[in-house]
Design a protein around this motif. Structure first.
Motif, PDB file in Angstrom:
ATOM      1  N   ALA A 138       0.833  -1.194   0.000  1.00 22.90           N
ATOM      2  CA  ALA A 138       0.000   0.000   0.000  1.00 22.90           C
ATOM      3  C   ALA A 138       0.872   1.251   0.000  1.00 22.90           C
ATOM      4  CB  ALA A 138      -0.918  -0.003   1.208  1.00 22.90           C
ATOM      5  N   ALA A 139       1.982   1.214   0.749  1.00 26.84           N
ATOM      6  CA  ALA A 139       2.765   2.431   0.964  1.00 26.84           C
ATOM      7  C   ALA A 139       3.463   2.896  -0.301  1.00 26.84           C
ATOM      8  CB  ALA A 139       3.781   2.194   2.080  1.00 26.84           C
ATOM      9  N   VAL A 140       4.109   1.972  -1.007  1.00 25.75           N
ATOM     10  CA  VAL A 140       4.934   2.403  -2.138  1.00 25.75           C
ATOM     11  C   VAL A 140       4.094   3.032  -3.254  1.00 25.75           C
ATOM     12  CG1 VAL A 140       6.570   1.635  -3.870  1.00 25.75           C
ATOM     13  CG2 VAL A 140       6.749   0.782  -1.539  1.00 25.75           C
ATOM     14  N   PRO A 141       3.087   2.299  -3.800  1.00 23.95           N
ATOM     15  CA  PRO A 141       2.292   2.970  -4.841  1.00 23.95           C
ATOM     16  C   PRO A 141       1.499   4.150  -4.297  1.00 23.95           C
ATOM     17  CG  PRO A 141       1.665   0.652  -4.622  1.00 23.95           C
ATOM     18  CD  PRO A 141       2.614   0.940  -3.532  1.00 23.95           C
ATOM     19  N   GLY A 142       1.008   4.029  -3.066  1.00 23.11           N
ATOM     20  CA  GLY A 142       0.227   5.125  -2.478  1.00 23.11           C
ATOM     21  C   GLY A 142       1.035   6.406  -2.440  1.00 23.11           C
ATOM     22  N   ALA A 143       2.268   6.323  -1.919  1.00 20.14           N
ATOM     23  CA  ALA A 143       3.107   7.508  -1.805  1.00 20.14           C
ATOM     24  C   ALA A 143       3.496   8.035  -3.179  1.00 20.14           C
ATOM     25  CB  ALA A 143       4.349   7.181  -0.985  1.00 20.14           C
ATOM     26  N   LEU A 144       3.861   7.127  -4.077  1.00 17.58           N
ATOM     27  CA  LEU A 144       4.275   7.573  -5.416  1.00 17.58           C
ATOM     28  C   LEU A 144       3.110   8.245  -6.151  1.00 17.58           C
ATOM     29  CD1 LEU A 144       6.595   4.680  -6.628  1.00 17.58           C
ATOM     30  CD2 LEU A 144       7.228   6.990  -5.914  1.00 17.58           C
ATOM     31  N   LEU A 145       1.920   7.641  -6.061  1.00 22.67           N
ATOM     32  CA  LEU A 145       0.763   8.240  -6.730  1.00 22.67           C
ATOM     33  C   LEU A 145       0.421   9.590  -6.106  1.00 22.67           C
ATOM     34  CD1 LEU A 145      -1.592   5.181  -7.295  1.00 22.67           C
ATOM     35  CD2 LEU A 145      -0.334   6.467  -8.996  1.00 22.67           C
ATOM     36  N   GLY A 146       0.608   9.706  -4.799  1.00 25.03           N
ATOM     37  CA  GLY A 146       0.339  10.982  -4.127  1.00 25.03           C
ATOM     38  C   GLY A 146       1.248  12.069  -4.657  1.00 25.03           C
ATOM     39  N   ILE A 147       2.543  11.739  -4.798  1.00 23.13           N
ATOM     40  CA  ILE A 147       3.495  12.709  -5.334  1.00 23.13           C
ATOM     41  C   ILE A 147       3.128  13.047  -6.778  1.00 23.13           C
ATOM     42  CG2 ILE A 147       5.904  13.032  -5.984  1.00 23.13           C
ATOM     43  CD1 ILE A 147       6.671  11.368  -3.547  1.00 23.13           C
ATOM     44  N   LEU A 148       2.798  12.011  -7.544  1.00 24.47           N
ATOM     45  CA  LEU A 148       2.437  12.213  -8.949  1.00 24.47           C
ATOM     46  C   LEU A 148       1.239  13.152  -9.063  1.00 24.47           C
ATOM     47  CD1 LEU A 148       3.058  11.089 -11.892  1.00 24.47           C
ATOM     48  CD2 LEU A 148       1.081   9.626 -11.526  1.00 24.47           C
ATOM     49  N   ALA A 149       0.216  12.903  -8.236  1.00 21.89           N
ATOM     50  CA  ALA A 149      -0.999  13.712  -8.310  1.00 21.89           C
ATOM     51  C   ALA A 149      -0.695  15.164  -7.989  1.00 21.89           C
ATOM     52  CB  ALA A 149      -2.050  13.165  -7.354  1.00 21.89           C
ATOM     53  N   ALA A 150       0.087  15.405  -6.937  1.00 25.00           N
ATOM     54  CA  ALA A 150       0.392  16.778  -6.549  1.00 25.00           C
ATOM     55  C   ALA A 150       1.293  17.443  -7.584  1.00 25.00           C
ATOM     56  CB  ALA A 150       1.063  16.777  -5.184  1.00 25.00           C
ATOM     57  N   TRP A 151       2.195  16.660  -8.163  1.00 28.24           N
ATOM     58  CA  TRP A 151       3.169  17.209  -9.107  1.00 28.24           C
ATOM     59  C   TRP A 151       2.498  17.618 -10.411  1.00 28.24           C
ATOM     60  CZ3 TRP A 151       8.638  16.290  -7.882  1.00 28.24           C
ATOM     61  CH2 TRP A 151       9.485  16.945  -8.767  1.00 28.24           C
ATOM     62  N   SER A 194      -4.635  -4.177   1.203  1.00 24.32           N
ATOM     63  CA  SER A 194      -3.773  -3.214   0.507  1.00 24.32           C
ATOM     64  C   SER A 194      -4.612  -2.150  -0.187  1.00 24.32           C
ATOM     65  CB  SER A 194      -2.898  -3.914  -0.527  1.00 24.32           C
ATOM     66  OG  SER A 194      -2.261  -5.014   0.027  1.00 24.32           O
ATOM     67  N   LEU A 195      -5.713  -2.580  -0.809  1.00 25.68           N
ATOM     68  CA  LEU A 195      -6.568  -1.622  -1.513  1.00 25.68           C
ATOM     69  C   LEU A 195      -7.168  -0.601  -0.552  1.00 25.68           C
ATOM     70  CD1 LEU A 195      -8.568  -3.718  -4.138  1.00 25.68           C
ATOM     71  CD2 LEU A 195      -6.930  -1.903  -4.564  1.00 25.68           C
ATOM     72  N   VAL A 196      -7.412  -1.030   0.677  1.00 28.70           N
ATOM     73  CA  VAL A 196      -7.973  -0.094   1.655  1.00 28.70           C
ATOM     74  C   VAL A 196      -6.891   0.843   2.177  1.00 28.70           C
ATOM     75  CG1 VAL A 196      -9.041   0.075   3.919  1.00 28.70           C
ATOM     76  CG2 VAL A 196      -9.772  -1.685   2.339  1.00 28.70           C
ATOM     77  N   LEU A 197      -5.678   0.309   2.368  1.00 31.35           N
ATOM     78  CA  LEU A 197      -4.646   1.092   3.053  1.00 31.35           C
ATOM     79  C   LEU A 197      -3.970   2.137   2.175  1.00 31.35           C
ATOM     80  CD1 LEU A 197      -2.804  -1.555   5.250  1.00 31.35           C
ATOM     81  CD2 LEU A 197      -4.535   0.084   5.928  1.00 31.35           C
ATOM     82  N   TRP A 198      -3.885   1.901   0.846  1.00 31.00           N
ATOM     83  CA  TRP A 198      -3.063   2.801   0.020  1.00 31.00           C
ATOM     84  C   TRP A 198      -3.567   4.229   0.035  1.00 31.00           C
ATOM     85  CZ3 TRP A 198      -4.402   5.656  -4.344  1.00 31.00           C
ATOM     86  CH2 TRP A 198      -5.666   5.400  -4.881  1.00 31.00           C
ATOM     87  N   ILE A 199      -4.901   4.413   0.231  1.00 36.07           N
ATOM     88  CA  ILE A 199      -5.479   5.751   0.127  1.00 36.07           C
ATOM     89  C   ILE A 199      -4.879   6.712   1.151  1.00 36.07           C
ATOM     90  CG2 ILE A 199      -7.646   6.993   0.108  1.00 36.07           C
ATOM     91  CD1 ILE A 199      -8.906   4.104  -0.157  1.00 36.07           C
ATOM     92  N   GLU A 200      -4.606   6.172   2.353  1.00 36.41           N
ATOM     93  CA  GLU A 200      -4.080   7.032   3.407  1.00 36.41           C
ATOM     94  C   GLU A 200      -2.721   7.626   2.989  1.00 36.41           C
ATOM     95  OE1 GLU A 200      -4.764   9.024   6.650  1.00 36.41           O
ATOM     96  OE2 GLU A 200      -6.162   7.537   5.843  1.00 36.41           O
TER      97      GLU A 200
END
Lengths: 311, 276
Positions: free
Chosen positions: B96-109, B153-159
């Motif tokens: 959850a953490a790796v794609p979640g964090a990367l997607l978060g950065i991508l979205a903000a960027w 994992s699907l539930v946790l990545w959003i955070e």
């Protein structure tokens, strides 16, 4: 305000979509011949033969193609036609309506009980941060937060029902049957809401306007009533929204534990029996209940805090 | 030598002690992990092997935690159940953490349509309470721990996604990042140098909470008999199995309860109080 409620409406649509797609995949991915499974659910495992399975197959139209089935699925869903339980043969919507009443009863009792336990203790603790009540409350709430709902329920059953014999462990119909499941959920909710109330109260009690209220001669009780409670209640009510996740999840487990005939209980049993229409109906209603509760929290915050109305 | 004095000077100027709660949390977690992974090495007993003479026997020197209702070693079962919970929780948190964090950065960027599309995707998974989603996935693929893993994992990545997105949005407009970008540094450098140091401490909190959520979900599903199937040892399932024998063997029922309690408590302590 309309924007917030619009978002909730969008969320409700997402719930319906997610549940619809998931249950559709479910019905396609189930191992084995579905007709046999359903026949086994209806007539018992010993009574299934090819004739019974074929009868079920033609009755439910299980042999149509994938895309037709998906289209059918969504047109039914949009019209809120949830179909018929493949096990009991009753309309899902009627079953769900019946169960929803029990669940709402349990959930309401739990929330009310948690509001009676949590915030008052939290406010008491927040008025004197670092005091005996504060430390004791921290200990109790940390302990409770580390125990899943079903463990709290189990411990309550062991202590109050089988140990002291004061309350029935399971059952439905008598008012005292409601106490244990509601208390289980309420303790979990109160463990968090008391901490939120405590932090909010400590913040308010340390604020300049609170000190001024005391300086201008209001008594402790007056200043709490006039300046404290409304300011503390906004974070508590907001947090209630987050807690509804806990409530909905708790309903599934706690109803199963206490054999409470509500929606969560029905969902778990539908999963055992592979009763997909009932899984869809119950999951859909629980998801929508979650969205509706959040919309109500938005409204309540709007009413309590006039600053949001100006914005 | 030089770096040593410098780093000690830095730590001296701003004392950065771990809070007591966190130390206790890490210690308890380490002990539980050690128990779970060392037991099979020191005590190689099959968790499914029955010896019916010993049904519900109390703890003794030859069997420190006693036997369950089918005469299986509680020690071996408890350790195996903890390995399952810990392993699944660790895997789901990582996935959850790796794609979640990367997607978060991508979205903000990227902002714009990418941001909106990813946020809607997050809303889709937030719309249903987590346990409901996991429950439905276990109904799609019954009897397999993979459904639990994917669902959690699907539930946790959003955070992670929401957190990194919010942090990156403010950081990316900061003068430091602007300067780095004007100097021609690429995204990899900016993430490593500017974003990661801000995000990392928050990730630990979210990860600890996520692991606690995962462990509770696995146990809850095991408890309602939807998750892992017998005879696999699982904490929630063990409680369901041992509940009818509470009168004869309270010690057996209490063991998985204490195990879940210690695990979740230690993770909550590691997470700290801020992210309630």
């Amino acid at each position: 305000m309309t924007r917030v409620l619009g978002y909730r409406l969008f969320q409700a649509l997402l719930v319906a979509l997610t549940v619809g797609v998931l249950t559709f995949i479910m019905i396609r991915a189930l191992p084995g011949d579905m007709a046999y499974r359903i026949a086994a659910g209806r007539y018992g495992y010993d009574m299934v033969n090819t004739d019974a399975a074929n009868a079920v197959r033609t009755e439910l139209g299980l042999d149509q193609g994938g895309t037709t089935a998906l289209g059918q699925w969504f047109s039914d869903l949009v019209r809120f036609d949830l179909g018929v339980s493949v096990v009991s043969g009753e309309a899902v919507i009627d079953e769900v309506r019946h169960q929803l009443g029990h669940t709402v009863e349990l959930a309401l009792a739990a929330v009310l009980l948690s509001l009676l336990i949590g915030p008052p203790l939290g406010i008491l603790a927040g008025l004197r941060p670092g005091g005996v009540i504060d430390r004791g409350l921290l200990l109790v709430s940390s302990t409770l937060r580390a125990l899943p709902h079903f463990v709290v329920g189990l411990l309550l059953i062991i202590v109050l029902a089988t140990g002291m014999g004061v309350l029935p462990a399971a059952g439905h119909g008598e008012p005292q049957n409601l106490i244990l499941p509601a208390l289980t959920l309420a303790l979990g909710l109160a463990a968090v809401s008391s901490r939120v109330a405590r932090d909010a109260m400590a913040g308010v009690a340390g604020s300049p306007y609170y000190a001024f209220g005391r300086t201008k001669g209001l008594s402790d009780a007056q200043v709490l009533r006039r300046h404290g409670l409304r300011n503390v209640s906004v974070p508590i009510v907001t947090y209630l929204g987050v807690q509804f996740i806990y409530l909905i999840e708790g309903v599934v487990v706690v109803e199963t534990l206490f054999a409470w005939p509500g929606i969560g209980h029905a969902l778990v049993h539908a999963i055992f029996a592979r009763d997909v229409p009932v899984i869809q109906g119950t999951a859909l209603v629980m998801g929508l209940m979650f969205v509706l509760l959040n919309a109500l929290v938005d409204l309540a915050c709007y009413l309590i805090d006039p600053r949001r109305q100006a914005a | 030598m030089m770096t040593a004095t410098m780093s000690s000077a830095i730590t001296a100027s701003e004392p950065k002690r771990l809070p007591v709660g966190r130390i206790v949390g890490f210690t308890v977690l380490a002990l539980v992990v050690l128990f779970a992974f060392l037991t099979p090495l020191v005590w190689p007993v099959d968790p499914t092997k029955q010896s019916l003479r010993n049904v519900l026997a109390a703890p003794s020197w030859s069997e420190p935690l006693g036997y369950d209702h089918l005469g299986r070693s509680m020690l071996a079962r408890l350790a195996a159940a903890l390995r399952l919970s810990l392993g699944l929780a660790f895997l789901s948190v990582l996935t959850a953490a790796v794609p979640g964090a990367l997607l978060g950065i991508l979205a903000a960027w990227k902002g714009g349509i990418v941001d909106r599309a990813l946020s809607v995707l997050g809303d889709v998974f937030l719309a249903l309470p987590g346990l409901l989603l996991v429950l439905m996935l276990t109904a799609i693929a019954p009897d397999s721990p993979w459904a639990l893993y994917v669902g959690i994992s699907l539930v946790l990545w959003i955070e992670y996604f929401r957190l990194t997105r919010a942090t990156t949005r403010t950081l990316i407009t900061s003068p430091a990042v602007q300067a780095s970008r004007l100097l021609g540094f690429g995204p990899a450098y900016i993430i490593r140098r500017h974003l990661w140091p801000e995000i990392a401490p928050m990730i630990l909190t979210v990860a600890a909470f996520g692991a606690a959520t995962a462990i509770m979900a696995i146990a809850a599903l095991g408890f309602v008999s939807v998750g892992v199937r017998p005879p696999t040892p699982e904490l929630g399932l063990m409680m369901t199995e041992l509940l009818p024998y509470y009168e004869e063997a309270p010690h057996a029922l209490l063991q998985p309860i204490i195990a879940v309690f210690l695990l979740v408590l230690s993770l909550n302590l590691i997470a700290g109080r801020k992210a309630q």
